[in-house]
Write a protein that holds these residues in place. Sequence first.
Motif, short mmCIF file in Angstrom:
data_model
loop_
_atom_site.label_atom_id
_atom_site.label_comp_id
_atom_site.label_asym_id
_atom_site.label_seq_id
_atom_site.Cartn_x
_atom_site.Cartn_y
_atom_site.Cartn_z
N TYR A 156 0.86 -1.18 0.00
CA TYR A 156 0.00 0.00 0.00
C TYR A 156 0.90 1.23 0.00
N GLU A 157 0.97 1.88 -1.15
CA GLU A 157 1.96 2.93 -1.36
C GLU A 157 1.65 4.20 -0.57
N SER A 158 2.72 4.87 -0.14
CA SER A 158 2.60 6.17 0.51
C SER A 158 2.57 7.26 -0.55
N HIS A 159 1.97 8.39 -0.19
CA HIS A 159 1.94 9.54 -1.10
C HIS A 159 3.32 10.20 -1.06
N LEU A 160 4.14 9.89 -2.04
CA LEU A 160 5.56 10.26 -2.01
C LEU A 160 6.02 10.57 -3.42
N ARG A 161 6.79 11.66 -3.58
CA ARG A 161 7.40 11.93 -4.89
C ARG A 161 8.43 10.84 -5.17
N TYR A 162 8.62 10.53 -6.45
CA TYR A 162 9.56 9.46 -6.76
C TYR A 162 10.95 9.87 -6.29
N PRO A 163 11.57 9.11 -5.40
CA PRO A 163 12.83 9.55 -4.80
C PRO A 163 14.03 9.27 -5.71
N THR A 164 14.88 10.28 -5.83
CA THR A 164 16.19 10.11 -6.46
C THR A 164 17.24 10.65 -5.49
N ASN A 165 18.49 10.28 -5.71
CA ASN A 165 19.55 10.73 -4.81
C ASN A 165 19.68 12.24 -4.81
N VAL A 166 19.55 12.86 -5.99
CA VAL A 166 19.68 14.32 -6.08
C VAL A 166 18.55 15.01 -5.32
N LYS A 167 17.32 14.53 -5.49
CA LYS A 167 16.19 15.13 -4.76
C LYS A 167 16.38 15.02 -3.26
N LEU A 168 16.79 13.85 -2.80
CA LEU A 168 16.95 13.63 -1.37
C LEU A 168 18.05 14.52 -0.79
N LEU A 169 19.18 14.63 -1.50
CA LEU A 169 20.26 15.49 -1.03
C LEU A 169 19.83 16.95 -1.00
N TRP A 170 19.09 17.38 -2.02
CA TRP A 170 18.67 18.78 -2.04
C TRP A 170 17.68 19.07 -0.91
N TRP A 199 23.98 26.79 -5.80
CA TRP A 199 23.55 25.44 -6.10
C TRP A 199 22.03 25.30 -6.12
N LYS A 200 21.34 26.26 -5.53
CA LYS A 200 19.88 26.28 -5.67
C LYS A 200 19.49 26.56 -7.12
N LYS A 201 20.18 27.54 -7.73
CA LYS A 201 19.91 27.86 -9.14
C LYS A 201 20.26 26.67 -10.03
N ARG A 202 21.40 26.03 -9.72
CA ARG A 202 21.81 24.90 -10.55
C ARG A 202 20.86 23.71 -10.39
N TYR A 203 20.35 23.52 -9.19
CA TYR A 203 19.41 22.42 -8.97
C TYR A 203 18.11 22.68 -9.74
N VAL A 204 17.62 23.92 -9.70
CA VAL A 204 16.40 24.25 -10.45
C VAL A 204 16.62 24.04 -11.94
N SER A 205 17.78 24.48 -12.45
CA SER A 205 18.09 24.28 -13.88
C SER A 205 18.18 22.81 -14.23
N TYR A 206 18.79 22.03 -13.33
CA TYR A 206 18.91 20.58 -13.55
C TYR A 206 17.52 19.94 -13.59
N GLY A 207 16.62 20.38 -12.70
CA GLY A 207 15.28 19.82 -12.66
C GLY A 207 14.48 20.10 -13.92
N LYS A 208 14.78 21.19 -14.61
CA LYS A 208 14.06 21.54 -15.83
C LYS A 208 14.58 20.82 -17.06
N MET A 209 15.72 20.17 -16.94
CA MET A 209 16.30 19.49 -18.11
C MET A 209 15.45 18.28 -18.50
N ARG A 210 15.22 18.12 -19.79
CA ARG A 210 14.50 16.94 -20.25
C ARG A 210 15.42 15.73 -20.28
N ARG A 211 16.68 15.97 -20.59
CA ARG A 211 17.66 14.88 -20.63
C ARG A 211 18.75 15.17 -19.61
N LYS A 212 18.70 14.43 -18.52
CA LYS A 212 19.65 14.65 -17.43
C LYS A 212 20.83 13.69 -17.63
#
Length: 452
Positions: A156-170, A199-212
């Motif tokens: 029974y899944e929790s309401h959670l964004r799909y976790p990645t290492n980058v998201k968790l570190l940020w 690094w906040k700006k870089r993280y936002v830019s990274y999140g907008k990339m279609r191909r990471k």
Amino acid sequence: MSKIRRIHNFQHSFTFSSQTQQFETFYARFLESDLGRIYLAVPWDGLVRSFGLGESKKGPRCIFSPKGKLALMFLKHYGCCSDRRLMEQLNGNLDWQFFCDIYLGADRLDNFKMISEIRCELAGKLDMDKVQRAFYGHWSPHMKDKDSITMDATCYESHLRYPTNVKLLWESVDWLHSLMRDTCKEMGETLPRSKYLKWKKRYVSYGKMRRKTKKKRRALTRSLLLLLDKLSGEIDRLEVRHKTTMTKGQYRRRATAKQVLAQQHAYFHKGKKPKDRIVSMDRPYIRPIIRGKETKPVEFGAKVNKFQIDGISFIEHLSFNAFHEGNRFQDTVFRAQRLTRTKTRLAGADAIYATNKNRRFATKYDIRTDFKRKGRAGKHEKQRSKLAGAITKERASRLEGSFGKDKEHYHLKRIRARTRATEILWVFFGIHTGNALEIGRRMSAMAPARSA
């Protein structure tokens, strides 16, 4: 049925106070509904005793009685709604008020957060074995074939964004920076320098990339690890210098952030996969559950091994850590026998339960299963295959069908509780709301026969 009239066609004034004058009529209509069937199927007195609830003798009297508090949990899963919507429906729906043992009349309840407070209170008092015994004691006259069980596990899944290492570190960096900023403001100190804004700006830019790309991901991960280490050290120095004390929740989140740093540092620099991997700062108890499905290989939430008796589900084991359900076969049989006081004769389970250990156990205690046969066919192979087919059909249709029914119709698709205890309570009441409706329908079908 009386003629239904539209309000704008009335030629005279009327008052809704007739609800109190015709209480018996409204209450009888309530009992005929599905919600009324759930109401009749729930053993309220037994549940109140199992939870150890009672009226408080100190302070103002609570709006909801002990029975009403439990009824709110059933209503939430019956209506599949948020706490705010549940309160809105309760204000305007007379059937829901009957179910919760209150009558509001012209009054309204505005504080929807009391539902969350009641959920936290009940979560601290839940004893699943005791409560399930209370349910079974009330439902057993309406259940057949108590010596036959089927078992399976689901997540029974929790309401959670799909976790990645980058998201968790940020998330860890962002929370520690806000904590440091608030602490410095309180102590009257200058905020230590860091590259947080860069690094906040870089993280936002990274999140907008279609191909990471791997190159950009590794560069961002390395920088966030360094920044997380720096912020953690600065907060430790501030605490030592000013002897500041933080709340219990802040200490808990700081410990989680340090554990995230240790796990991700070892994984990034040494390739060491973390044990008990943390995937959320808010809910550090959640672990990835590898399910092996085509569309969803990994799920995040509570894994539940449950068994069914005549279509009624009971929880055998619930854990947020991954476990092998095949090892729960014997425990499930023993749990069912303790609950029903009946020796289990038939047990249905899928192929993952068909280990040699479980086969020997079933043979020793003369339990018929639907496991695939090993070795040569016996004398009664035709009868055995027919029995196994019937057991498999029961498991595949009713038990596995109940998983989808719970998730789609009883608010268990994405669990929005915020703590471990409330998430367990959420799953528990979601499963037993479906059970109560099924038992209520059986009771309703038997009522005409009894009166005749």
